[in-house]
Design a protein around this motif. Structure first.
Motif, PDB file in Angstrom:
ATOM      1  N   ALA A  96       0.805  -1.215   0.000  1.00  0.00           N
ATOM      2  CA  ALA A  96       0.000   0.000   0.000  1.00  0.00           C
ATOM      3  C   ALA A  96       0.838   1.263   0.000  1.00  0.00           C
ATOM      4  O   ALA A  96       0.428   2.293  -0.542  1.00  0.00           O
ATOM      5  N   SER A 145      -9.643   3.199   0.908  1.00  0.00           N
ATOM      6  CA  SER A 145     -10.064   2.674  -0.390  1.00  0.00           C
ATOM      7  C   SER A 145      -9.599   3.652  -1.466  1.00  0.00           C
ATOM      8  O   SER A 145     -10.107   4.771  -1.547  1.00  0.00           O
ATOM      9  N   ASP A 201      -1.669  -4.250  -3.641  1.00  0.00           N
ATOM     10  CA  ASP A 201      -1.923  -3.017  -2.892  1.00  0.00           C
ATOM     11  C   ASP A 201      -1.175  -1.819  -3.459  1.00  0.00           C
ATOM     12  O   ASP A 201      -1.550  -0.674  -3.178  1.00  0.00           O
ATOM     13  N   HIS A 257      -3.988  -0.745  -5.861  1.00  0.00           N
ATOM     14  CA  HIS A 257      -5.317  -0.468  -5.314  1.00  0.00           C
ATOM     15  C   HIS A 257      -5.324  -0.806  -3.831  1.00  0.00           C
ATOM     16  O   HIS A 257      -4.845  -1.844  -3.402  1.00  0.00           O
ATOM     17  N   ARG A 258      -5.875   0.099  -3.049  1.00  0.00           N
ATOM     18  CA  ARG A 258      -5.947  -0.089  -1.607  1.00  0.00           C
ATOM     19  C   ARG A 258      -7.409  -0.271  -1.210  1.00  0.00           C
ATOM     20  O   ARG A 258      -8.287   0.467  -1.667  1.00  0.00           O
ATOM     21  N   VAL A 259      -7.661  -1.246  -0.373  1.00  0.00           N
ATOM     22  CA  VAL A 259      -9.030  -1.513   0.078  1.00  0.00           C
ATOM     23  C   VAL A 259      -9.037  -1.664   1.591  1.00  0.00           C
ATOM     24  O   VAL A 259      -8.016  -1.938   2.212  1.00  0.00           O
ATOM     25  N   THR A 260     -10.222  -1.501   2.179  1.00  0.00           N
ATOM     26  CA  THR A 260     -10.401  -1.779   3.596  1.00  0.00           C
ATOM     27  C   THR A 260     -10.662  -3.282   3.755  1.00  0.00           C
ATOM     28  O   THR A 260     -10.869  -3.990   2.763  1.00  0.00           O
ATOM     29  N   GLY A 271      -8.976  -7.729  -0.708  1.00  0.00           N
ATOM     30  CA  GLY A 271      -7.655  -7.166  -0.981  1.00  0.00           C
ATOM     31  C   GLY A 271      -6.636  -8.189  -1.415  1.00  0.00           C
ATOM     32  O   GLY A 271      -6.012  -8.062  -2.475  1.00  0.00           O
ATOM     33  N   THR A 297      -7.657  -9.964  -4.793  1.00  0.00           N
ATOM     34  CA  THR A 297      -7.442  -9.119  -5.967  1.00  0.00           C
ATOM     35  C   THR A 297      -5.964  -9.071  -6.312  1.00  0.00           C
ATOM     36  O   THR A 297      -5.581  -9.102  -7.485  1.00  0.00           O
ATOM     37  N   ASN A 315     -14.022  -3.579  -6.318  1.00  0.00           N
ATOM     38  CA  ASN A 315     -13.652  -3.973  -4.964  1.00  0.00           C
ATOM     39  C   ASN A 315     -13.304  -2.777  -4.087  1.00  0.00           C
ATOM     40  O   ASN A 315     -13.580  -2.783  -2.879  1.00  0.00           O
ATOM     41  N   VAL A 316     -12.704  -1.746  -4.683  1.00  0.00           N
ATOM     42  CA  VAL A 316     -12.436  -0.523  -3.926  1.00  0.00           C
ATOM     43  C   VAL A 316     -13.752   0.115  -3.484  1.00  0.00           C
ATOM     44  O   VAL A 316     -13.908   0.520  -2.319  1.00  0.00           O
ATOM     45  N   SER A 320     -15.329  -1.890  -0.685  1.00  0.00           N
ATOM     46  CA  SER A 320     -14.656  -1.750   0.603  1.00  0.00           C
ATOM     47  C   SER A 320     -14.915  -0.392   1.236  1.00  0.00           C
ATOM     48  O   SER A 320     -14.765  -0.223   2.450  1.00  0.00           O
TER      49      SER A 320
END
Length: 452
Positions: A164, A268, A284, A287-290, A296, A299, A338-339, A342
């Motif tokens: 991330a 996100s 990450d 793309h960053r997700v919760t 996460g 993906t 997905n972002v 999340s």
């Protein structure tokens, strides 16, 4: 090939590249595999990818046998009065109809250990831990990198799988789009005898609503390893954490061996782009997700696999370089989905019908063959031509090569997947190609060469 970051995305990419004989240097700033469970679900499609690598049984060895649903209850002591909720994963029965495998409740540190052992034994891959990227120049014809062990590396391509807070993304001056949606809270990693209290109600996640102790319990591996998590301020001591856990469990005398209390801040976001000349972002870094939705890590795995086979084709001379343009074109919509999920406070609570499309990605349907294999087991590293085996007719003569193979499908399985007499052409990820020309695959002497 240079891969920066030995998490799920980087390890999957390195393993996939090895299938094409691509020499790969994989570096990671961590001296050892991480010891925190982090993600705890390996999705259906991720398990298909790892099954094809021969890792299914080993991954199951570190998993917990549960129904892939959430269970809502006031406390764990009142689990019998709770109710199940969908969280986007198929049930055992549905998974059996969709796939030769099932999603798995297994922690990320177990997955990384299994993948690290596997990748470390692959001849074309060199793994260096405790090594960081300190300088980088990227152009259309390759990358030049300097590592913290004073090594100078030139590679045709670079895969940034460094997380991330990606160093590579920063060096490439790639920003993040979408104002971040932030989730804050804490997790407690522990061992506690909770299965004895839960009994037969074995689920992927337990959402508890006891006043003052609202949160979730998540199984994180065998031997009663658990994570307790809540979206609130972290306790200031192990004693305070244990008191909250006891309230949530409904057991004032519960004993727990606490391994760590971790403050969590997750956002996100999407990278502005996934590529800069010869460098690609995966996982990450892209793309960053919760934690909502448990997408996460999965993906990231799919990114690594998708980019791995496409780079493998290009380096083997099976396809022109512009095949690599399809990496972001195909992966970005999934990441966007997905972002957004999340970022949604209710993003964890989705039906399998809503989420399987994003996970499976429109790949070839699964059907059992007469010999017990799945239609997915027929896929090769290049293109696979699937033809229906017509009774009483000799099979068509199609010469195989490293880049293209032909597989015959029995009548029953052909009907199950809708395969007609014309057959289909399928990529390594199971997606259909309408014609061989559309794949732009090159049948030359290079096709059988191992490219370094």
């Amino acid at each position: 090939m240079l891969v920066v970051g030995a998490g799920p995305a980087g390890l999957t990419a390195a393993a996939t590249l090895a299938r094409y004989g691509v020499s790969t240097l994989l570096v990671d700033r961590r001296a050892e595999v991480g010891a925190a469970p982090r993600a705890t679900v390996i999705s259906l499609r991720s398990m298909e990818i790892f099954r094809a690598m021969g890792l299914e049984a080993e991954l199951r060895g570190g998993s917990v046998d549960v129904e892939m649903l959430a269970w809502r209850c006031r406390t764990l002591a009142e689990v019998g009065n709770g109710e199940a909720s969908d969280v986007g994963f198929p049930s055992r029965g549905r998974a059996a109809r969709l796939s030769p495998t099932t999603p798995l409740c297994a922690p990320q540190d177990h997955l990384e250990r299994v993948l690290s052992r596997y990748v470390g034994a692959l001849a074309p891959v060199e793994v260096r831990r405790g090594v960081e990227l300190v300088d980088l120049e990227v152009g259309p014809d390759g990358v030049d990198a300097r590592l913290s062990d004073s090594t100078q590396v030139h590679a045709r391509y670079l895969i940034a799988a460094d997380g991330a807070h990606s160093t590579v993304r920063s060096m490439l001056d790639i920003g993040m789009t979408v104002p971040p949606t932030e989730l804050t809270g804490f997790t407690v990693v522990m061992r506690a005898p909770l299965w004895d209290r839960i009994g037969p109600h074995r689920y992927l996640i337990y959402s508890v609503g006891a006043p003052g102790a609202e949160g979730v319990f998540i199984p994180a591996g065998p031997d009663d390893r658990w994570v307790y998590a809540a979206e609130t301020t972290a306790p200031d001591s192990e004693a305070a954490a244990l008191e909250r856990i006891r309230v949530a469990a409904g057991d004032a005398s519960l004993s727990a061996e606490i391994h760590g209390i971790h403050r969590v801040t997750a956002v996100s976001q999407l990278a502005e782009r996934f590529r800069h000349d010869s460098a690609f972002l995966v996982g990450d870094a892209a793309h960053r997700v919760t934690p909502r939705g448990a997408t996460g890590m999965n993906t990231a795995v799919h990114d690594g696999f998708d980019l791995g086979w496409k780079l493998g084709w290009v380096l083997a001379g099976w396809a022109p370089p512009h095949l690599l343009d399809t990496y972001e074109a195909e992966r970005r919509p999934v990441a966007e989905h997905n972002v957004a999920r999340s970022a949604d406070p209710t993003g964890s609570w989705r039906s399998a019908e809503q989420e399987l499309r994003a996970d499976l990605g429109g790949r070839l349907p699964h059907a059992r063959l007469r010999d017990g294999r799945s239609t997915l087991d027929l896929l090769g590293p290049g293109l696979t031509i699937l033809r229906r085996r017509a009774p009483g007719r000799p099979p068509p003569r199609t010469p195989d090569s490293a880049a293209m193979i032909t597989r015959l499908v029995d009548e029953k399985a052909s009907r199950a997947i809708g395969l007609d007499e014309n057959g289909v052409i399928v990529r390594p990820d199971g997606k259909y190609v309408r014609t061989a020309r559309a794949a732009r695959i090159r049948h030359t002497a290079q096709s059988d060469a191992a490219v370094r």
